[in-house]
Scaffold this motif. Sequence first.
Motif, PDB file in Angstrom:
ATOM      1  N   CYS A 105     -24.970  92.216  70.250  1.00 42.78           N
ATOM      2  CA  CYS A 105     -23.972  91.561  69.783  1.00 42.78           C
ATOM      3  C   CYS A 105     -24.201  90.165  69.929  1.00 42.78           C
ATOM      4  N   SER A 106     -24.099  89.219  68.730  1.00 44.57           N
ATOM      5  CA  SER A 106     -24.038  87.863  68.865  1.00 44.57           C
ATOM      6  C   SER A 106     -22.847  87.274  69.132  1.00 44.57           C
ATOM      7  N   ASP A 107     -22.845  86.309  70.291  1.00 44.75           N
ATOM      8  CA  ASP A 107     -21.752  85.664  70.876  1.00 44.75           C
ATOM      9  C   ASP A 107     -20.741  84.820  69.666  1.00 44.75           C
ATOM     10  N   ALA A 108     -19.654  84.570  70.001  1.00 50.22           N
ATOM     11  CA  ALA A 108     -18.936  83.634  68.894  1.00 50.22           C
ATOM     12  C   ALA A 108     -17.537  83.010  69.594  1.00 50.22           C
ATOM     13  N   PRO A 109     -17.220  82.103  69.285  1.00 49.89           N
ATOM     14  CA  PRO A 109     -16.078  81.541  70.050  1.00 49.89           C
ATOM     15  C   PRO A 109     -14.991  82.086  69.428  1.00 49.89           C
ATOM     16  N   LEU A 110     -13.761  82.480  70.278  1.00 46.24           N
ATOM     17  CA  LEU A 110     -12.402  83.015  69.908  1.00 46.24           C
ATOM     18  C   LEU A 110     -11.467  81.852  70.380  1.00 46.24           C
ATOM     19  N   LYS A 111     -10.308  82.133  69.757  1.00 47.35           N
ATOM     20  CA  LYS A 111      -9.126  81.276  70.158  1.00 47.35           C
ATOM     21  C   LYS A 111      -8.956  81.129  71.635  1.00 47.35           C
ATOM     22  N   ASP A 112      -9.223  82.142  72.328  1.00 43.47           N
ATOM     23  CA  ASP A 112      -9.162  82.125  73.864  1.00 43.47           C
ATOM     24  C   ASP A 112     -10.516  82.695  74.364  1.00 43.47           C
ATOM     25  N   GLY A 113     -11.430  82.000  74.484  1.00 42.13           N
ATOM     26  CA  GLY A 113     -12.640  82.288  75.315  1.00 42.13           C
ATOM     27  C   GLY A 113     -13.771  82.647  74.272  1.00 42.13           C
ATOM     28  N   PHE A 114     -14.627  83.928  74.379  1.00 37.44           N
ATOM     29  CA  PHE A 114     -15.788  84.294  73.642  1.00 37.44           C
ATOM     30  C   PHE A 114     -15.694  85.715  73.308  1.00 37.44           C
ATOM     31  N   LEU A 115     -16.312  86.206  72.274  1.00 35.55           N
ATOM     32  CA  LEU A 115     -16.667  87.494  71.959  1.00 35.55           C
ATOM     33  C   LEU A 115     -16.969  88.366  72.950  1.00 35.55           C
ATOM     34  N   LEU A 116     -18.343  87.921  73.708  1.00 38.64           N
ATOM     35  CA  LEU A 116     -18.731  88.791  74.585  1.00 38.64           C
ATOM     36  C   LEU A 116     -18.126  88.905  75.555  1.00 38.64           C
ATOM     37  N   ASP A 117     -17.429  88.054  76.271  1.00 47.21           N
ATOM     38  CA  ASP A 117     -16.498  88.188  77.382  1.00 47.21           C
ATOM     39  C   ASP A 117     -15.467  89.514  77.067  1.00 47.21           C
ATOM     40  N   VAL A 118     -15.002  89.221  75.861  1.00 52.01           N
ATOM     41  CA  VAL A 118     -13.975  90.315  75.216  1.00 52.01           C
ATOM     42  C   VAL A 118     -14.470  91.838  75.173  1.00 52.01           C
ATOM     43  N   LEU A 119     -15.767  92.011  74.770  1.00 49.37           N
ATOM     44  CA  LEU A 119     -16.247  93.258  74.561  1.00 49.37           C
ATOM     45  C   LEU A 119     -16.709  93.804  76.014  1.00 49.37           C
ATOM     46  N   GLY A 120     -16.990  92.923  76.800  1.00 53.52           N
ATOM     47  CA  GLY A 120     -17.376  93.586  78.238  1.00 53.52           C
ATOM     48  C   GLY A 120     -18.496  94.449  78.280  1.00 53.52           C
ATOM     49  N   GLY A 121     -18.229  95.544  79.229  1.00 57.56           N
ATOM     50  CA  GLY A 121     -19.355  96.560  79.327  1.00 57.56           C
ATOM     51  C   GLY A 121     -19.101  98.023  79.236  1.00 57.56           C
ATOM     52  N   ASP A 122     -17.851  98.301  78.494  1.00 60.44           N
ATOM     53  CA  ASP A 122     -17.590  99.574  77.871  1.00 60.44           C
ATOM     54  C   ASP A 122     -18.004  99.882  76.469  1.00 60.44           C
ATOM     55  N   PHE A 123     -18.056 101.285  76.109  1.00 57.37           N
ATOM     56  CA  PHE A 123     -17.907 101.464  74.783  1.00 57.37           C
ATOM     57  C   PHE A 123     -16.863 100.722  74.154  1.00 57.37           C
ATOM     58  N   THR A 124     -17.042  99.979  73.197  1.00 59.01           N
ATOM     59  CA  THR A 124     -15.740  99.244  72.236  1.00 59.01           C
ATOM     60  C   THR A 124     -15.731  99.293  70.692  1.00 59.01           C
ATOM     61  N   SER A 164     -13.966  79.044  64.566  1.00 58.57           N
ATOM     62  CA  SER A 164     -15.152  78.228  64.213  1.00 58.57           C
ATOM     63  C   SER A 164     -15.716  79.076  62.846  1.00 58.57           C
ATOM     64  N   GLY A 165     -15.211  80.120  62.467  1.00 59.47           N
ATOM     65  CA  GLY A 165     -15.766  80.858  61.388  1.00 59.47           C
ATOM     66  C   GLY A 165     -16.990  81.754  61.805  1.00 59.47           C
ATOM     67  N   ALA A 166     -17.428  81.783  63.363  1.00 63.82           N
ATOM     68  CA  ALA A 166     -18.602  82.335  63.540  1.00 63.82           C
ATOM     69  C   ALA A 166     -18.204  84.054  63.362  1.00 63.82           C
ATOM     70  N   ILE A 167     -17.064  84.552  63.763  1.00 61.31           N
ATOM     71  CA  ILE A 167     -17.008  85.776  63.427  1.00 61.31           C
ATOM     72  C   ILE A 167     -17.128  86.288  62.021  1.00 61.31           C
ATOM     73  N   ALA A 168     -16.572  85.521  61.299  1.00 61.77           N
ATOM     74  CA  ALA A 168     -16.788  86.107  59.737  1.00 61.77           C
ATOM     75  C   ALA A 168     -18.332  85.714  59.366  1.00 61.77           C
TER      76      ALA A 168
END
Length: 541
Positions: free
Chosen positions: A442-461, A493-497
């Motif tokens: 997964c490519s990281d991307a900024p979110l409103k609060d933090g970054f995508l990889l932090d939200v995904l973590g280390g579980d099946f998501t 930032s538009g990075a998720i899209a």
Amino acid sequence: MVDVRYDIAFKLYPYEKVADQDLAPRRHPVVIVGGGPVGMATALDLGRKGTPVLVLDDHEGVGQGSRAICFAKRTLEICDRLGAAKGMVDKGVVWNVGKVFHGDKRVFEFNLSPEDGHKAPAFINLQQPYFEKHLVEEIRVAQSQGAPIEIRGRNGVTGMSQHGDHVLIDVDTPDGPYQLEADWVIACDGARSPTRDMLGLSFEGRVFEDNFLIADVKMKADFPTERWFWFAPPFKDSGASALLHKQPDDIWRIDFQLGWDIDRAKELRVENIRARVDAMLGENAEYELEWTSIYTFQCRRMEKFRHGNVLFAGDSAHQVSPFGARGANSGVQDADNLAWKLDLVVKGLAPDTLLDSYSEERVHGADENILNSTRATDFLTPKTEMSKIFRDAVLELAHDHSFARVMVNSGRLSLPCSYERLSLNGPDALNGPTVSRVGANCSDAPLKDGFLLDVLGGDFTVLAIDTEVPQLADVDGITLKTVTLDTGRDDVSGAIAARYLGEAPSGIYLIRPDQHVAARWAVASAADIQSGVRIATGRGQ
């Protein structure tokens, strides 16, 4: 190897006698042999997941020269998931720019991080002992939180044999030998792996006819924090190529290409090393030699990385030449791939055949690294006069013509490999961007609060973007997390899209615990997601 003087020495896990030494062999679920970056990253990942793990190391800590120094973005993302990256980045030297020279002429420069929107930098330079230290310190934090991780220093493995459902291990300590048993053993004991030798396993590949001198030099210098590489350096007696880049604590790594037929003892004499460094930096330069070594380019791997109940990771499984920073980085990716799979197997949530996919995927990764490393080595050390003429012509052209720059190879720097078209992949049913294809990390991307990889973590998501998705708490006992993003609200930032939708109006992703894409859909049912998890855990449709 000559350890001239090195101040980085951490006695992090001093020897202590344990009850196992006075008992009949006691069974452990997972034993890791070797406490380097790969062993400690694997132990931390397993322990944080709740799987008991014992690390056996023949030293009491770290600090035997700087060795690996370049740690790539993907490695830092893995360490961030494990909780150890912040200290690494704070201590390390962050760099993005590299410059390539031919003689005294700059051929071109490159930027490894031209794209914004990633939490981790493209690269940091950080001496390996510091990298290990931050992992061990995070293990101590995890232990204080109840993670079942044990490290035994000065516990050298001297023998190993497989017995069906377990492995018998002979260990030597200052208080004498003892034995223990393991359901699973992970060999992270380096390129000269004693574990590999004990099991009579081979290590095949190419040894290139060239030698390189490493000199870690402590000095005050105003050079920029960039990677500088010279073909045919202009400084006297420096060899066919040279490399300079900065580490923390005012230490600079210098590599000199020496050639094949050398007198190693002579080259490692301090006065001869100083003569080369003086020619590069100037005779009046003030510096101290911290650590020196000579290495030979090697590109080798084991045929497979799983042998019964013993799994090999890092340099014990594969070895590449240092230019390109593919050794330690690929080893940490081994740990990232293996830990979640072994955790599920130990907990009875996946068949042990899932571990065959560890070998499949990481052999694929090793082959990709070996291919890139071999190409770099062939460009650095042409084997024929015609090859050298071609190489030098490319360097001349690259100064003025961009088409030639892609052919210049001073070491293609480490990138994570994709596992596309391998056995754990589910459907790719979204007309989405290539960067987020099934098998890719997964490519990281900024979110409103933090970054995508932090939200995904280390579980099946399950990642749902601009769409609804069935809510599943688990699949066959495997925890399943759901993350729902609204690009209008969360995609600052538009990075998720851009990175996950492209032209698609919405998308659903199934993400593995190592943050690789297992499947993606435009629309997905609960049955689709369940099937994707079963495929990703080695149980088929």
